[in-house]
Scaffold this active site. Structure first.
Site, PDB file in Angstrom:
ATOM      1  N   LYS A 189       0.827  -1.217   0.000  1.00 34.16           N
ATOM      2  CA  LYS A 189       0.000   0.000   0.000  1.00 34.16           C
ATOM      3  C   LYS A 189       0.863   1.270   0.000  1.00 34.16           C
ATOM      4  CE  LYS A 189      -4.106  -1.861  -0.084  1.00 34.16           C
ATOM      5  NZ  LYS A 189      -3.804  -3.264  -0.380  1.00 34.16           N
TER       6      LYS A 189
HETATM    7  C1  LIG Z   1     -10.131  -2.084  -1.501  1.00 34.85           C
HETATM    8  C2  LIG Z   1      -9.516  -2.869  -0.393  1.00 34.85           C
HETATM    9  N1  LIG Z   1     -10.178  -2.972   0.775  1.00 34.85           N
HETATM   10  C3  LIG Z   1      -9.671  -3.650   1.818  1.00 34.85           C
HETATM   11  C4  LIG Z   1      -8.461  -4.285   1.730  1.00 34.85           C
HETATM   12  C5  LIG Z   1      -7.961  -5.067   2.906  1.00 34.85           C
HETATM   13  O1  LIG Z   1      -6.804  -4.511   3.445  1.00 34.85           O
HETATM   14  P1  LIG Z   1      -5.967  -5.342   4.541  1.00 34.85           P
HETATM   15  O2  LIG Z   1      -5.113  -6.318   3.806  1.00 34.85           O
HETATM   16  O3  LIG Z   1      -5.154  -4.287   5.243  1.00 34.85           O
HETATM   17  O4  LIG Z   1      -6.946  -5.984   5.448  1.00 34.85           O
HETATM   18  C6  LIG Z   1      -7.725  -4.204   0.548  1.00 34.85           C
HETATM   19  C7  LIG Z   1      -6.424  -4.881   0.439  1.00 34.85           C
HETATM   20  O5  LIG Z   1      -5.827  -5.049  -0.564  1.00 34.85           O
HETATM   21  C8  LIG Z   1      -8.262  -3.484  -0.551  1.00 34.85           C
HETATM   22  O6  LIG Z   1      -7.601  -3.386  -1.699  1.00 34.85           O
END
Ligand SMILES: Cc1ncc(COP(=O)(O)O)c(C=O)c1O
Length: 388
Positions: A189
């Protein structure tokens, strides 16, 4: 031949120094670094409260739980997202209602949301996803923002801002606008803690619930127990909470990343400008449709969409790029195509024409601070030669 990965972290600031401080402090779980990370993040997005957690998924789950989402509730989510956005709805026994998105921007816009709220007047929550780092149109000068319509209809808003730090909508930082905003610090990210996330809100009631639920439903966190004057063992359990706190080792990385968040963003913007300049003359692709200025965009993803007259399919394109040493990805295979959601809810592709069109041709290109102009030139030349 060059080797250009799809994603690459930049971790050469104060990360090691801050991790060292944590290791030497003897306190490895959530403590002063996490508190500092929360405080500084809240200041950057101009939110009253920020809670560091161990993923964006955790933040989304906590947000819906704090809003009282439960069995049978309807939650509106775009189909063009990662499964985390919708799975947390299912954790609580509620039902996601999948929405199509605008072609090119891959965002839910005012017209799509207005139609969905007409079709589902009992929807409780809307979860906009700031796809790729471009803010969904939460507010707009003409009063036709997504937040405006939700407030009129009493629908709460939980923003999935996994891609959108730092990003702005209509002059406001994403994170201080809706009821709750959830960020991701997963390894690829815009800033990272390895695994991690942040929940921000201006609502005191939501803040109080999240604070308790992220750590077992205990009314005092461990750090508070060991640093306050009260007897350290004494605490109460007021709800069956979760184990979602962010350890200080991760928060240390986050603090160092936060210091450079805007300069990282500027470097990604440089990549995006390069792509726009070099690729806009290729007729058989569509470039991202922008509703915000280049500098209000977090630029987590740069997607191109192959049109029907492309000489190669999306998958052939990806293979040819890999053959030239260039990593790419696809964001996303829409959720209405995933077997669990498709079968459980009987979803049909023809109800998502824009998402289908995007999915058929979308490819995400490398975009990260350390990507050089030389590498960008190599990528653009490769694309031109594949599509000529
Ligand atoms: C649009 C979106 N929402 C939520 C997430 C979930 O993030 P995390 O891996 O920090 O839980 C991601 C992860 O790639 C994402 O791209």
């Amino acid at each position: 031949m060059k080797q250009i990965p799809f994603a690459k972290v930049v971790c050469d600031g104060n990360e090691l120094a801050y991790i060292r401080e944590v290791l030497e402090s003897g306190w490895l779980t959530t403590a002063s670094k996490a508190q500092k990370f929360e405080k500084e993040f809240a200041a950057q997005v101009q939110a009253r409260y920020a809670y560091a957690v161990n993923s964006c998924t955790a933040a989304l789950h906590l947000a819906l739980e704090a809003l009282g989402v439960g069995p049978g509730d309807k939650v509106l989510v775009p189909t063009m997202t990662f499964t985390a956005t919708a799975e947390v709805v299912r954790y609580l026994g509620a039902d996601p209602i999948f929405l199509d998105v605008e072609y090119g921007a891959c965002l839910v816009n005012y017209e799509i949301l207005a139609q969905a709220l007409n079709d589902h007047p009992d929807a409780k929550v809307f979860m906009p996803v700031h796809y790729g780092g471009q803010a969904a149109p939460l507010s707009s000068a003409d009063g036709r923002g997504l937040l405006d319509i939700c407030r009129q209809k009493g629908v709460r808003v939980v923003e999935d801002a996994a891609h959108a730090f730092p990003a702005k909508c209509n002059g406001h930082m994403i994170g201080g606008m809706g009821d709750v905003t959830c960020f991701s610090f997963y390894a690829n990210k815009t800033i990272t803690t390895g695994e991690g996330g942040m929940l921000t809100t201006n609502d005191e009631q939501i803040a109080n619930r999240v604070k308790i639920m992220r750590l077992h439903g205990i009314n005092r966190d461990a750090w508070d127990r060991y640093t306050s004057n009260k007897v350290s063992w004494e605490y109460d359990v007021v709800a069956p909470g979760f184990k979602y706190n962010l350890p200080d080792v991760s928060a240390a990385i986050g603090l160092a990343q936060l210091e450079r968040a805007e300069s990282f963003r500027q470097e990604r913007e440089r990549c995006a400008r390069y792509y726009f300049n070099r690729l806009n003359s290729i007729d058989c692709i569509d470039l991202p449709l922008l509703h915000v200025s280049m500098s209000d965009h977090a630029w987590h993803i740069f997607h191109i969409i192959l049109k029907d007259d492309s000489p190669v399919s999306r998958n052939q394109f990806i293979e040819k790029m890999a053959g030239k040493g260039i990593g790419t990805s696809v964001h996303y295979k829409p959720l209405h195509r995933m077997s669990y959601y498709r079968e459980y809810y009987g979803l049909r592709s023809e109800n998502y024409p824009n998402a289908e069109r995007i999915w058929k041709g979308c490819i995400s290109l490398p975009i990260y601070p350390s990507l050089t102009d030389d590498e960008l030139d190599y990528i653009c030349s490769a694309i031109s030669s594949i599509l000529k």
